[in-house]
Design a protein around this motif. Structure first.
Motif, PDB file in Angstrom:
ATOM      1  N   TYR A 112     -12.497  -4.086  -8.316  1.00 35.21           N
ATOM      2  CA  TYR A 112     -11.483  -4.143  -8.637  1.00 35.21           C
ATOM      3  C   TYR A 112      -9.980  -5.204  -8.886  1.00 35.21           C
ATOM      4  O   TYR A 112      -9.313  -4.695  -9.412  1.00 35.21           O
ATOM      5  N   LYS A 113     -11.036  -5.998  -8.678  1.00 38.12           N
ATOM      6  CA  LYS A 113     -10.216  -7.363  -8.344  1.00 38.12           C
ATOM      7  C   LYS A 113     -10.441  -7.939 -10.024  1.00 38.12           C
ATOM      8  O   LYS A 113      -8.801  -8.048 -10.404  1.00 38.12           O
ATOM      9  N   LYS A 114     -11.261  -7.312 -10.541  1.00 35.22           N
ATOM     10  CA  LYS A 114     -11.049  -7.459 -12.039  1.00 35.22           C
ATOM     11  C   LYS A 114     -10.438  -6.577 -12.904  1.00 35.22           C
ATOM     12  O   LYS A 114     -10.318  -6.766 -13.874  1.00 35.22           O
ATOM     13  N   THR A 115      -9.494  -5.477 -11.925  1.00 30.82           N
ATOM     14  CA  THR A 115      -8.982  -4.464 -12.714  1.00 30.82           C
ATOM     15  C   THR A 115      -8.327  -3.270 -12.069  1.00 30.82           C
ATOM     16  O   THR A 115      -8.151  -3.038 -11.852  1.00 30.82           O
ATOM     17  N   PRO A 116      -6.999  -4.520 -12.170  1.00 31.72           N
ATOM     18  CA  PRO A 116      -6.199  -5.415 -11.300  1.00 31.72           C
ATOM     19  C   PRO A 116      -5.205  -3.808 -11.875  1.00 31.72           C
ATOM     20  O   PRO A 116      -3.844  -3.136 -11.571  1.00 31.72           O
ATOM     21  N   HIS A 117      -4.988  -3.681 -12.753  1.00 30.63           N
ATOM     22  CA  HIS A 117      -4.436  -2.150 -13.092  1.00 30.63           C
ATOM     23  C   HIS A 117      -5.247  -0.727 -12.849  1.00 30.63           C
ATOM     24  O   HIS A 117      -4.484   0.347 -12.644  1.00 30.63           O
ATOM     25  N   SER A 118      -6.489  -0.728 -11.893  1.00 32.19           N
ATOM     26  CA  SER A 118      -6.949   0.399 -11.559  1.00 32.19           C
ATOM     27  C   SER A 118      -6.331   0.121  -9.635  1.00 32.19           C
ATOM     28  O   SER A 118      -5.781  -0.598  -8.930  1.00 32.19           O
ATOM     29  N   HIS A 119      -7.152   1.560  -9.374  1.00 29.46           N
ATOM     30  CA  HIS A 119      -6.464   1.265  -7.887  1.00 29.46           C
ATOM     31  C   HIS A 119      -7.609   2.656  -7.232  1.00 29.46           C
ATOM     32  O   HIS A 119      -7.938   3.647  -7.448  1.00 29.46           O
ATOM     33  N   VAL A 120      -7.406   2.419  -6.032  1.00 30.89           N
ATOM     34  CA  VAL A 120      -7.759   4.142  -4.844  1.00 30.89           C
ATOM     35  C   VAL A 120      -6.740   4.284  -4.219  1.00 30.89           C
ATOM     36  O   VAL A 120      -5.626   4.021  -3.589  1.00 30.89           O
ATOM     37  N   GLN A 121      -7.030   5.810  -4.186  1.00 26.01           N
ATOM     38  CA  GLN A 121      -6.238   6.490  -3.504  1.00 26.01           C
ATOM     39  C   GLN A 121      -7.022   7.181  -2.193  1.00 26.01           C
ATOM     40  O   GLN A 121      -7.825   7.874  -1.696  1.00 26.01           O
ATOM     41  N   GLY A 154      -8.969  -7.785  -3.027  1.00 25.74           N
ATOM     42  CA  GLY A 154      -8.302  -7.938  -3.948  1.00 25.74           C
ATOM     43  C   GLY A 154      -7.905  -6.541  -5.251  1.00 25.74           C
ATOM     44  O   GLY A 154      -7.530  -5.992  -5.884  1.00 25.74           O
ATOM     45  N   GLY A 155      -8.080  -5.121  -4.200  1.00 29.95           N
ATOM     46  CA  GLY A 155      -8.392  -4.210  -4.538  1.00 29.95           C
ATOM     47  C   GLY A 155      -6.527  -3.532  -4.131  1.00 29.95           C
ATOM     48  O   GLY A 155      -6.417  -4.617  -3.355  1.00 29.95           O
ATOM     49  N   VAL A 156      -6.043  -2.501  -5.390  1.00 29.79           N
ATOM     50  CA  VAL A 156      -4.967  -1.850  -5.139  1.00 29.79           C
ATOM     51  C   VAL A 156      -5.102  -0.758  -4.501  1.00 29.79           C
ATOM     52  O   VAL A 156      -6.171   0.006  -5.025  1.00 29.79           O
ATOM     53  N   ALA A 157      -4.425  -0.319  -3.484  1.00 19.86           N
ATOM     54  CA  ALA A 157      -4.432   0.932  -2.599  1.00 19.86           C
ATOM     55  C   ALA A 157      -3.122   1.363  -2.383  1.00 19.86           C
ATOM     56  O   ALA A 157      -2.515   0.763  -1.987  1.00 19.86           O
ATOM     57  N   ASN A 158      -2.955   3.282  -2.392  1.00 26.76           N
ATOM     58  CA  ASN A 158      -2.244   3.712  -2.572  1.00 26.76           C
ATOM     59  C   ASN A 158      -3.068   4.545  -1.204  1.00 26.76           C
ATOM     60  O   ASN A 158      -3.623   4.783  -0.906  1.00 26.76           O
ATOM     61  N   TRP A 159      -1.672   4.988  -0.327  1.00 25.40           N
ATOM     62  CA  TRP A 159      -1.941   5.601   0.475  1.00 25.40           C
ATOM     63  C   TRP A 159      -0.944   7.365   0.090  1.00 25.40           C
ATOM     64  O   TRP A 159       0.059   7.238  -0.230  1.00 25.40           O
ATOM     65  N   VAL A 160      -1.495   8.134   0.169  1.00 26.23           N
ATOM     66  CA  VAL A 160      -0.673   9.937   0.115  1.00 26.23           C
ATOM     67  C   VAL A 160      -1.036  10.529   1.328  1.00 26.23           C
ATOM     68  O   VAL A 160      -1.780  10.898   1.689  1.00 26.23           O
ATOM     69  N   PHE A 161      -0.086  11.045   1.317  1.00 24.43           N
ATOM     70  CA  PHE A 161      -0.051  11.305   2.340  1.00 24.43           C
ATOM     71  C   PHE A 161       0.660  12.894   2.565  1.00 24.43           C
ATOM     72  O   PHE A 161       1.175  13.404   1.248  1.00 24.43           O
TER      73      PHE A 161
END
Length: 328
Positions: A112-121, A154-161
């Motif tokens: 995901y570091k290669k695709t910084p416009h992507s993310h994991v929720q 390097g991955g972008v992560a979001n916290w969903v609650f």
């Protein structure tokens, strides 16, 4: 409805396996699912979606109705094939964060570091003392360990609650933790599933009660149906290889009394006619079911699932940075 060449987004259910047993989930206690575990293999994904087709795709979301994407054996291989086909694709994964090891999440984070416009929720509904009440069988400490491994790689992560009466007092603390851990965003998702208290017995035989948050809202729109899948130019692929416009119509093998079966019958078709194991992607997209039966159903408002989810009577909503917006 739309043509094959106009498709821009894919919603993939890569597996129906899950480590959790969330109350109210279609999967929990569903013998059809338990007796028919299935994954989308890299072989099937390549058969369904050619590299030429993937070059037109802007977004691939890994979520679905039944399983946790992180348990799909070929999830990273599918990412790699799609990225090789089109490095501009945005990837999004929805997960409870409990499956796999920190090392696996580190590997995914490096990708995901290669695709910084992507993310994991990461769907984390509370803190150590509450997350497991809804995310049954999920260990909070393991989720945080996995998420941190992903973020540090390097991955972008979001916290969903998802707020309930038992955890909504912890929202401020969870948001503070999310910032400390390096999550890029903290989002509150108010679920439209819970309108009243829900009782269940957990794996230890303890009787529990889930109560909805006081913030629950229903977004009602009496205007004409506006199909979210058609607007997004999206297709949904479930774990058994069935392709439908959206997840609300999808996974119909596990929900035998859905509108999808009636619509197929009205189209003179059977389930295999929507299955990528048996039909080509072009045949499915150009089928009577997608091109005629569904749009005709919108005109007289005869498709219950479309009326519920794309007129607005059953809609989740998000609260992000104080902004409230319906999820269509």
């Amino acid at each position: 409805m739309y043509s094959l060449s106009s498709i821009k987004q894919l919603h993939i259910e890569p597996t129906n396996k899950c480590n959790a047993a969330c109350p109210m989930c279609t999967r929990t206690g569903n013998k059809i699912v338990e007796n028919n575990l299935s994954d989308i293999s890299i072989t099937l994904f390549k058969k369904a979606f050619s590299q030429e087709f993937l070059r037109q795709i802007e977004l691939i979301k890994f979520c679905g109705n039944l399983g946790d994407p992180a348990l799909a054996p070929d999830l990273i291989a599918i990412h790699e094939y799609a990225y090789e086909s089109n490095p501009n694709i945005k990837f999004v994964i929805h997960t409870n964060g409990g499956p796999r090891t920190a090392k696996w999440w580190e590997e995914l984070g490096r990708f995901y570091k290669k695709t910084p416009h992507s993310h994991v929720q990461f769907h984390i509904d509370g803190l150590k003392d509450t997350n497991h009440i809804y995310r049954a069988n999920v260990v909070f400490d393991r989720v945080i360990e996995n998420a941190l491994s992903f973020i540090r790689a390097g991955g972008v992560a979001n916290w969903v609650f998802i707020p309930f009466s038992h955890n909504e007092s912890q929202i401020a603390e969870a948001e503070k933790l999310a910032a400390e851990y390096g999550f890029a965003e903290f989002a509150i998702k108010v679920s439209a599933r819970y309108k009243s208290a829900f009782h269940y017995v957990d794996k230890h035989g303890i009787s529990r009660k889930i109560e909805p948050t006081k913030d629950y809202k229903i977004y009602k729109d009496d205007a004409d149906i506006k199909c979210s899948a058609a607007e997004r130019k999206e297709l949904y692929l479930d774990c058994w290889g069935n392709i439908t416009p959206c997840c609300w119509m999808g996974s119909f093998d596990a929900r035998p009394f859905t509108d999808t079966h009636q619509l197929l019958s009205a189209s003179g078709m059977v389930g295999d006619d929507l299955n990528i194991h048996h039909k080509s992607l072009a045949d499915i997209v150009n089928s009577t079911f997608i091109q005629h039966t569904i749009p005709n159903g919108w005109k007289n408002d005869s498709i219950k699932v479309c009326s519920e989810h794309c007129k607005g009577s059953k809609v989740h909503h998000w609260i992000i940075n104080g902004e409230v917006r319906p999820q269509r």
